[in-house]
Design a protein around this motif. Structure first.
Motif, PDB file in Angstrom:
ATOM      1  N   LYS A   1     -18.817  52.207  20.425  1.00 34.76           N
ATOM      2  CA  LYS A   1     -19.152  52.187  19.001  1.00 34.76           C
ATOM      3  C   LYS A   1     -20.624  52.514  18.789  1.00 34.76           C
ATOM      4  O   LYS A   1     -21.454  52.291  19.682  1.00 34.76           O
ATOM      5  CB  LYS A   1     -18.804  50.834  18.381  1.00 34.76           C
ATOM      6  N   THR A   2     -20.943  53.033  17.600  1.00 35.32           N
ATOM      7  CA  THR A   2     -22.312  53.385  17.262  1.00 35.32           C
ATOM      8  C   THR A   2     -22.645  52.900  15.851  1.00 35.32           C
ATOM      9  O   THR A   2     -21.750  52.596  15.050  1.00 35.32           O
ATOM     10  CB  THR A   2     -22.548  54.909  17.324  1.00 35.32           C
TER      11      THR A   2
ATOM     12  N   SER B   1     -18.506  43.859  16.937  1.00 38.53           N
ATOM     13  CA  SER B   1     -17.698  44.346  18.054  1.00 38.53           C
ATOM     14  C   SER B   1     -18.082  43.591  19.327  1.00 38.53           C
ATOM     15  O   SER B   1     -19.118  42.933  19.388  1.00 38.53           O
ATOM     16  CB  SER B   1     -17.894  45.851  18.248  1.00 38.53           C
TER      17      SER B   1
ATOM     18  N   TYR C   1     -26.040  51.971  19.928  1.00 39.97           N
ATOM     19  CA  TYR C   1     -24.987  52.448  20.825  1.00 39.97           C
ATOM     20  C   TYR C   1     -24.514  51.239  21.626  1.00 39.97           C
ATOM     21  O   TYR C   1     -25.321  50.388  22.003  1.00 39.97           O
ATOM     22  CB  TYR C   1     -25.508  53.525  21.786  1.00 39.97           C
TER      23      TYR C   1
ATOM     24  N   ALA D   1     -21.050  50.153  13.097  1.00 44.07           N
ATOM     25  CA  ALA D   1     -19.788  49.714  13.713  1.00 44.07           C
ATOM     26  C   ALA D   1     -20.010  48.802  14.917  1.00 44.07           C
ATOM     27  O   ALA D   1     -19.078  48.117  15.356  1.00 44.07           O
ATOM     28  CB  ALA D   1     -18.957  50.925  14.128  1.00 44.07           C
ATOM     29  N   VAL D   2     -21.237  48.773  15.456  1.00 43.72           N
ATOM     30  CA  VAL D   2     -21.526  47.886  16.591  1.00 43.72           C
ATOM     31  C   VAL D   2     -21.454  46.422  16.150  1.00 43.72           C
ATOM     32  O   VAL D   2     -21.013  45.555  16.914  1.00 43.72           O
ATOM     33  CB  VAL D   2     -22.902  48.215  17.199  1.00 43.72           C
TER      34      VAL D   2
ATOM     35  N   ASN E   1     -18.883  49.595  24.323  1.00 40.58           N
ATOM     36  CA  ASN E   1     -17.509  49.814  23.885  1.00 40.58           C
ATOM     37  C   ASN E   1     -17.312  51.157  23.187  1.00 40.58           C
ATOM     38  O   ASN E   1     -16.227  51.439  22.673  1.00 40.58           O
ATOM     39  CB  ASN E   1     -17.070  48.668  22.962  1.00 40.58           C
TER      40      ASN E   1
END
Length: 347
Positions: free
Chosen positions: A241-242, A249, A236, A245-246, A239
């Motif tokens: 995102k989890t 980023s 987590y 997808a982290v 921003n």
């Protein structure tokens, strides 16, 4: 006779209580024969600063919760049956980088053949300058040098670790000053860096397929599928995102939540606004590498951002980061509170 027995019993009880009291709070135990300093809290090992010859940099290992659960991978120091054995340079908690004047400090390990060692660098521990421990806080200050295989020194390092227990959580704050020696030092924008922890198998993200990763020299490392029922991790970030997808980023904090030994575990990492590249990019992989890299901006932004940090001779740059290890399922509001406290802190 009875009075003598009671007096003796009372003596031993008092001695036991005194010993227990003496072990309350932090204690730093130097073990020069093993080339490490144990970080002990209430008589229990939380981590150790290790500077063994077999690993190409100093590192903290193992890393335990206050309840005694180990959150770091054992390999390559103490392999555990069934755990991943990829990326042998991922050890405990560490800081280094893939391209420092073209020399790779990140990927160096015993797996690199001698014929290729000229392309890799080593961080050599020099001395323990200062240490203190009292109550719920401890401090360890060390120095090191970043050298190539010819023993040319690129950087002098001064690092202070601030260990603290608060709200039943163990926090490690690392403040590192890097100073260029006699030539400019270029940190080229690359993927592999900068401040990292390699997590235990149970804290990886579940993966049904194997994946391959390539470093800047074309070396390919394959990570096997995790298999069902063991990994429980999920990333987590600040921003929003989890999961996967982290990775790549940008954000001020990220945390990995999972379970190990039947208990909830949270590992949270925080960037400080005083740092170059704030807010950092996240090099957080599902297979257990949890890292931040503020220096690889061109890679993570697909070329829309760049840094290529240069330190002129004699100039320094300081980086301050925090990792919180909790035997708790921390929430996003709690992560935001910890971030706010870290932003206001001065080291």
């Amino acid at each position: 006779m009875k009075k003598s027995f009671l007096a003796l019993l009372s003596f031993f009880v008092c001695m036991a209580l005194a010993a227990q009291t003496a072990r309350k709070g932090f204690e730093l135990v130097n073990r020069p024969g093993q080339k490490q300093v144990d970080v002990v809290y209430n008589g229990r090992l939380l981590t150790a600063y290790c500077y063994t010859d077999s690993i190409a940099k100093p590192f903290l290992y193992p890393v335990n919760t206050l309840g005694g659960i180990t959150v770091t991978r054992g390999f390559p120091v103490k392999p555990i049956p069934g755990e991943s054995t990829d990326h042998p340079h991922h050890v405990g908690i560490w800081m280094n980088y893939e391209s420092v004047n073209g020399i790779d400090f990140w990927n160096n390990s015993s797996a690199i053949p001698a014929a290729k060692k000229a392309h890799y660098g080593t961080i050599i521990h020099q001395k323990i300058r200062k240490q203190s421990a009292s109550g719920n806080k401890a401090t360890l200050q060390v120095t090191a040098t970043w050298v190539n295989q010819a023993q040319d020194t690129f950087l002098d390092e001064q690092t202070t670790y601030f260990f603290e227990v608060m709200h039943n959580r163990f926090s490690i704050t690392r403040k590192t000053m890097l100073t260029a020696r006699q030539q400019p030092v270029v940190f080229k924008d690359v993927k592999d860096g900068f401040f990292a922890i390699r997590l235990a198998k149970e804290l990886e993200m579940p993966s049904a397929t194997s994946k391959s990763f390539t470093d800047d020299k074309g070396n390919i490392t394959t990570v096997a599928a995790s298999g069902p029922g063991i990994p429980t991790g999920m990333y987590y970030a600040s921003n929003g995102k989890t999961g996967d997808a982290v990775w790549s980023s940008q954000g001020t904090w990220a945390m990995l939540k999972g379970k190990k030994d039947g208990a909830p575990i949270t590992i949270a990492m925080f960037d400080h606004p005083s740092n170059t590249g704030y807010p950092t990019y996240w090099h957080a992989r599902g297979y257990g590498l949890f890292a931040l890299n503020p220096l690889g901006r061109a890679v993570f932004s697909n070329g829309s951002d760049s840094l290529n940090l240069v330190l002129p001779p004699g100039r320094s740059k300081t980086f301050t980061y925090r990792i919180v290890v909790a035997q708790q399922a921390l929430t996003i509001p709690e992560a935001n509170e910890m971030e706010a406290a870290f932003k206001q802190s001065h080291y």
